[in-house]
Scaffold this active site. Sequence first.
Site, short mmCIF file in Angstrom:
data_model
loop_
_atom_site.label_atom_id
_atom_site.label_comp_id
_atom_site.label_asym_id
_atom_site.label_seq_id
_atom_site.Cartn_x
_atom_site.Cartn_y
_atom_site.Cartn_z
N ASP A 27 0.86 -1.17 0.00
CA ASP A 27 0.00 0.00 0.00
C ASP A 27 0.90 1.23 0.00
O ASP A 27 2.08 1.14 0.39
CB ASP A 27 -0.88 -0.03 1.26
CG ASP A 27 -1.73 1.20 1.41
OD1 ASP A 27 -2.33 1.63 0.41
OD2 ASP A 27 -1.79 1.76 2.53
N ASP A 249 -1.83 -0.80 6.08
CA ASP A 249 -2.08 -0.29 7.42
C ASP A 249 -3.50 0.20 7.64
O ASP A 249 -3.89 0.51 8.77
CB ASP A 249 -1.12 0.87 7.73
CG ASP A 249 -1.47 2.12 6.94
OD1 ASP A 249 -1.89 1.97 5.77
OD2 ASP A 249 -1.32 3.23 7.48
N ASP A 253 -7.34 -1.82 3.56
CA ASP A 253 -6.41 -2.89 3.21
C ASP A 253 -6.81 -4.24 3.78
O ASP A 253 -6.23 -5.26 3.40
CB ASP A 253 -4.99 -2.54 3.70
CG ASP A 253 -4.46 -1.25 3.10
OD1 ASP A 253 -4.72 -1.02 1.90
OD2 ASP A 253 -3.80 -0.48 3.81
#
Length: 456
Positions: A27, A249, A253
């Site tokens: 990410d 995080d 996600d």
Amino acid sequence: MGAKNGILFKTSESLENTGKIQIVALDKTGTITAGKPEVTDILPAKGITEEELFSIAYALEERSEHPLAKAVVAYREMKTEPTFLQNAENTAAAGEMDEAQKKAGSTFIAENWKALPGNGIQAMISGEMTYAGSGKFIRSVCGVDSEFAAKEEALAMEGKTPLFFAKGGKLIGIIAVSDVIKEDSKQAIQELKGMGIQVVMLTGDNQQTAKAIAEKAGLEHVIAGVLPDGKEAVIRKLQERGKVAMVGDGINDAPALTRADMGIAIGAGADVAVDSADVVLMNSRLSDVSAAIRLSRGTLRNIHENLFWAFAYNALLIPMAAGLYPGIHLNPMWGAAAMSLSSFTVCMNALRLNLFKLHSASHDHKLKNQVNIDEFEAEENLRKEQEMTETIKIEGMMCEHCEARVKKALEALDGVENAVTSHDLNNAVLTLSKEVSAEDLEKAVVDAGYEFKGIE
């Protein structure tokens, strides 16, 4: 050893499988970058002042948990322009705003506020529907002229994320924010590549912004414009090419972390992300991803060595103790000593892990079965470029439950990648990967129990 260094493996299986990872998907916000973006540019449209733009932006963003929204709120709250604050206090005295808005100097109140995952925010401000979000999303609710399109591209090329704001069907401006790369991100990515692991960044940013960030971080593979639920789909496709780890995080996600062969969560992230992961990095450092893989490989190597020595001792000395070697007779006392030595060797070899250097790449080696994702990256980005948007009018939606029902029905259609439904606007904004007939759209809406009013 991992716990001492802030790397928590939830199960023995996660410790074993981490070292077998062939692809790492990262990410962007909060993982590669620090997750603390700051406002860099304010570009109001003609007829809109900077103060008005920021007041509307604050009213929209103050309830959002997204890091980009927090950057706008933090910037607004730092402004201390006396005249503007005095106007806000006068409005507050009339009972039209709360203390948070007074502090920020906002003279607008957002009603019927709603987050649109992967797209932005909508709310009623001064009796007009107002939106905040990406350029792609805002283009589905209003026009964006060539001047602002050029500004968007220029900002993106600088690695900044442009946030668009629209009110009453008109674009009112852009606020650009920028996040810094974590100090260890570039080194961590280089270490992963040195292990023979393919590294790819998944982000909702546009292609230009994503490429600019990737270049700074030393990344070759980028898949941009990925919606939250799209990350899980990308992970699923990557798994067809090899074992995949997802590092993230945020709440968005969580599905991808669960879907991946190995979910790795940044410890400072959302609780749901931590709960969904197999490995948690308590120090929130990207370099701990390579350290976790290194530790997993080292632990497996140590286990294999212990198994070898245990079997070697037994294979050699048990026949000797049984007198199976002609002319060789082993005293039982020596047999007992040899068995103790076997256990001592295995224990001492296991304890060598305490000397293991997690963050040293000097002994890293590349995987024998490396994968290539160049073709996959090109296919995904081409598919994103070819995506189309379409708005359909729907009547009968009365609440968020109705919106969810219509959204599910539309997204079940082949070619509909995402549907953003609104009972306030009586419409659904569709992201399409290919042409979908009006008949199919109408049937999906009618079967869900609502009335299809055509395509705008």
